[in-house]
Write a protein that holds these residues in place. Structure first.
Motif, mmCIF file in Angstrom:
data_model
loop_
_atom_site.group_PDB
_atom_site.id
_atom_site.type_symbol
_atom_site.label_atom_id
_atom_site.label_comp_id
_atom_site.label_asym_id
_atom_site.label_seq_id
_atom_site.Cartn_x
_atom_site.Cartn_y
_atom_site.Cartn_z
ATOM 1 N N ALA A 157 4.813 4.289 -5.638
ATOM 2 C CA ALA A 157 4.204 3.009 -6.002
ATOM 3 C C ALA A 157 4.655 2.538 -7.380
ATOM 4 N N ARG A 158 4.987 3.478 -8.247
ATOM 5 C CA ARG A 158 5.351 3.093 -9.622
ATOM 6 C C ARG A 158 6.601 2.225 -9.654
ATOM 7 N N PHE A 159 7.500 2.404 -8.700
ATOM 8 C CA PHE A 159 8.730 1.624 -8.694
ATOM 9 C C PHE A 159 8.462 0.163 -8.314
ATOM 10 N N LEU A 160 7.470 -0.046 -7.464
ATOM 11 C CA LEU A 160 7.104 -1.417 -7.101
ATOM 12 C C LEU A 160 6.305 -2.076 -8.220
ATOM 13 N N ARG A 161 5.417 -1.302 -8.857
ATOM 14 C CA ARG A 161 4.640 -1.863 -9.969
ATOM 15 C C ARG A 161 5.565 -2.278 -11.109
ATOM 16 N N ALA A 162 6.654 -1.539 -11.305
ATOM 17 C CA ALA A 162 7.614 -1.889 -12.351
ATOM 18 C C ALA A 162 8.284 -3.223 -12.061
ATOM 19 N N LYS A 163 8.281 -3.632 -10.795
ATOM 20 C CA LYS A 163 8.833 -4.939 -10.413
ATOM 21 C C LYS A 163 7.745 -6.004 -10.328
ATOM 22 N N LYS A 164 6.575 -5.685 -10.897
ATOM 23 C CA LYS A 164 5.444 -6.623 -10.962
ATOM 24 C C LYS A 164 4.864 -6.930 -9.583
ATOM 25 N N ILE A 165 5.035 -6.012 -8.644
ATOM 26 C CA ILE A 165 4.449 -6.184 -7.316
ATOM 27 C C ILE A 165 3.124 -5.433 -7.289
ATOM 28 N N PRO A 166 2.013 -6.105 -6.980
ATOM 29 C CA PRO A 166 0.729 -5.397 -6.904
ATOM 30 C C PRO A 166 0.730 -4.422 -5.739
ATOM 31 N N ILE A 167 0.376 -3.191 -6.021
ATOM 32 C CA ILE A 167 0.363 -2.163 -4.977
ATOM 33 C C ILE A 167 -0.793 -1.203 -5.236
ATOM 34 N N ILE A 168 -1.430 -0.794 -4.160
ATOM 35 C CA ILE A 168 -2.596 0.084 -4.229
ATOM 36 C C ILE A 168 -2.277 1.402 -3.543
ATOM 37 N N GLY A 169 -2.728 2.500 -4.141
ATOM 38 C CA GLY A 169 -2.620 3.807 -3.520
ATOM 39 C C GLY A 169 -3.886 4.117 -2.753
ATOM 40 N N PHE A 170 -3.740 4.397 -1.470
ATOM 41 C CA PHE A 170 -4.930 4.619 -0.638
ATOM 42 C C PHE A 170 -4.575 5.465 0.576
ATOM 43 N N SER A 171 -5.223 6.616 0.700
ATOM 44 C CA SER A 171 -5.120 7.439 1.900
ATOM 45 C C SER A 171 -6.539 7.611 2.429
ATOM 46 N N PRO A 172 -6.844 7.124 3.631
ATOM 47 C CA PRO A 172 -8.232 7.129 4.111
ATOM 48 C C PRO A 172 -8.688 8.521 4.563
ATOM 49 N N MET A 173 -8.933 9.390 3.583
ATOM 50 C CA MET A 173 -9.349 10.761 3.863
ATOM 51 C C MET A 173 -10.545 11.117 2.984
ATOM 52 N N ASN A 174 -11.743 10.889 3.467
ATOM 53 C CA ASN A 174 -12.918 11.339 2.724
ATOM 54 C C ASN A 174 -13.462 12.607 3.373
ATOM 55 N N LEU A 175 -14.454 13.218 2.743
ATOM 56 C CA LEU A 175 -15.040 14.477 3.227
ATOM 57 C C LEU A 175 -13.948 15.511 3.525
ATOM 58 N N LEU B 139 0.855 -1.185 0.000
ATOM 59 C CA LEU B 139 0.000 0.000 0.000
ATOM 60 C C LEU B 139 0.893 1.237 0.000
ATOM 61 N N ASP B 140 0.452 2.265 -0.706
ATOM 62 C CA ASP B 140 1.152 3.547 -0.721
ATOM 63 C C ASP B 140 0.093 4.641 -0.692
ATOM 64 N N GLU B 141 0.490 5.849 -1.003
ATOM 65 C CA GLU B 141 -0.411 6.983 -0.807
ATOM 66 C C GLU B 141 -1.472 7.117 -1.884
ATOM 67 N N GLY B 142 -2.573 7.745 -1.480
ATOM 68 C CA GLY B 142 -3.627 8.125 -2.399
ATOM 69 C C GLY B 142 -3.889 9.612 -2.269
ATOM 70 N N LEU B 143 -5.142 10.001 -2.449
ATOM 71 C CA LEU B 143 -5.532 11.406 -2.315
ATOM 72 C C LEU B 143 -6.767 11.517 -1.430
ATOM 73 N N ALA B 144 -6.965 12.695 -0.898
ATOM 74 C CA ALA B 144 -8.202 12.981 -0.178
ATOM 75 C C ALA B 144 -9.370 12.986 -1.156
ATOM 76 N N SER B 145 -10.568 12.844 -0.616
ATOM 77 C CA SER B 145 -11.786 12.891 -1.428
ATOM 78 C C SER B 145 -12.759 13.878 -0.786
ATOM 79 N N PRO B 146 -13.277 14.830 -1.549
ATOM 80 C CA PRO B 146 -14.189 15.825 -0.973
ATOM 81 C C PRO B 146 -15.549 15.262 -0.581
ATOM 82 N N ASP B 147 -15.909 14.084 -1.111
ATOM 83 C CA ASP B 147 -17.230 13.533 -0.794
ATOM 84 C C ASP B 147 -17.107 12.298 0.091
ATOM 85 N N GLU B 148 -18.198 11.574 0.215
ATOM 86 C CA GLU B 148 -18.256 10.440 1.139
ATOM 87 C C GLU B 148 -17.368 9.276 0.705
ATOM 88 N N LYS B 149 -17.221 9.075 -0.623
ATOM 89 C CA LYS B 149 -16.446 7.940 -1.115
ATOM 90 C C LYS B 149 -14.943 8.186 -0.996
#
Length: 418
Positions: free
Chosen positions: A367-385, A187-197
């Motif tokens: 995350a792009r450096f891990l994906r280049a090594k074929k490692i599945p990685i998700i960007g997620f920062s738990p910041m909604n609203l 897991l690596d970083e994502g972005l905030a979301s202005p709404d509920e999702k």
């Protein structure tokens, strides 16, 4: 018995919270207080803080320096089965500059506005919050006597904000230190979301940075000279902005699309005649021999890089016009949403009643450096609203959003470490 604490910014501004939550927030603030602004960072105060946090939780920690002065803090939570692929929970220590004159408080004070329950600090969203949420979630899981099946590595890396090179994640993944981690999912970083999702990212746009230079006729500034360098570069600029407008219209006409789904381009530099790069001395009444523009293109995985490459070559096809690439990628690397690890992660969000969108991160992350090594990685920062304020003035994160993120990570870590 739960102890309640009242603390205030002013005598009239009182908020009562649990003692346990106060301690969690104070630890977050302590990390935010550490100035890790690019460039020329002294990372070691942050390293010392993180090592102490690992010791507090009862975890092993190690410091790896691929390049001197660019330390990686690797915190280990040993799993029951060391033969299984491990999980990497990644964040970066560095942050971008903050102009105190444009902030309502010191960017490194970590001011807690109790009226709105927000913490204002550089790095509160990008991304010291996530690193501390990982550690707080593990603290809570250990208190519940939970032991992961897979080993977990919580990594705090340098130099992300300047591209991940020069001792950053790009260098770590190429080293024997990384091979020993045996990472199977991350897991690596994502972005905030202005709404509920919430936002979940399976890939990102690749960067293509280029310089288009034109050479042309020279002469006196009073004459109507044909085929000048500035005329040629102006035609290039027009084509760049026409393309940019077409991508903006694509977003406007298709509400289901987001920034990561289109190609963006921005003109980031202009030079003509009076710079060392152009090899000329400036004089107001002389038409310059050379002119150039620099641009930043971000290519979505939905569009072949070759297609964008061909488009740029057309812009530079006029006689006397050439292109030089400063940075470019040859291929996209994305994480398959049907990967078994990803499915477990997404199911863990659903079980925690977290609604989310999946998409392409609009900028670049480690995350792009891990994906280049074929490692599945998700960007997620738990910041909604939460408004997206990374790199912005008065960056903040709401305390309730921060605390909920810890609970979400508890559920996630339980699931992805089986």
């Amino acid at each position: 018995m739960i102890t309640l604490c009242a603390f205030a910014n002013t005598a009239d501004d009182i908020k009562v919270i649990k003692q346990q939550d106060r301690e969690v927030i104070e630890r977050f603030k302590s990390y935010l207080n550490i100035n890790t602004v690019q460039p020329n960072i002294d990372y070691y105060p942050a390293v010392d803080f993180l090592k102490k946090e690992a010791k507090r939780i009862g975890l092993e920690s190690d410091v790896v320096e691929i390049v001197k002065g660019r330390p990686h803090v690797i915190i280990k939570w040993k799993g029951r089965d060391p033969s299984k692929k491990t999980v990497m929970l990644n964040s970066h220590m560095d942050v971008v500059p903050a102009d105190p004159a444009k902030w309502n408080s010191d960017p490194f004070e970590a001011f807690w506005d109790l009226t709105n329950n927000n913490i204002y600090a550089r790095g509160s969203q990008d991304m010291k919050c996530v690193g501390m949420q990982y550690l707080e979630a593990i603290t809570n899981l250990k208190a519940q006597n939970f032991v992961p099946e897979r080993t977990v590595y919580v990594t705090f890396v340098p130099e992300e904000e300047v591209g991940g090179h020069g001792g950053g994640m790009n260098d770590l993944v190429k080293s024997p230190h990384f091979d020993k981690l045996n990472v199977g999912f991350g897991l690596d970083e994502g972005l905030a979301s202005p709404d509920e999702k919430f936002e979940v990212y399976y890939g990102e746009r690749v960067a293509m940075w280029g310089i288009i230079e034109a050479t042309g006729a020279v002469g006196h500034g009073s004459a109507f000279i044909k085929n000048t360098a500035t005329e040629k570069i102006n035609r290039v600029i027009q084509q760049i902005f026409n393309f940019r407008s077409s991508q903006e219209q694509e977003l406007a006409l298709r509400p289901n699309k987001r920034t990561g789904d289109v190609v963006s381009i921005n003109l980031t530099s202009m030079k003509a005649g009076h710079t060392k790069d152009c090899g000329e001395t400036y004089q107001m009444n002389v038409v310059p021999r050379t002119a150039q523009v620099g641009f930043d293109i971000r290519v979505t995985p939905h569009v072949p890089i070759k297609q964008v490459d061909e488009q740029v070559n057309k812009w530079a096809s006029e006689e006397g016009v050439s292109i030089r690439w400063v940075q470019r990628s040859e291929e996209h690397h994305v994480t398959d949403l049907n990967d078994e690890h990803v499915k477990v992660f997404l199911d863990s969000l659903k079980s925690a009643n977290v609604t989310f969108n999946t998409g392409v991160f609009p900028a670049a992350t480690d995350a792009r450096f891990l994906r280049a090594k074929k490692i599945p990685i998700i960007g997620f920062s738990p910041m909604n609203l939460t408004p997206v304020l990374l790199h912005d003035h008065n960056e903040y994160l709401n305390v309730d959003v921060y605390l909920r993120g810890i609970t979400i990570y508890e559920n996630v870590i339980k699931s992805i470490t089986k």
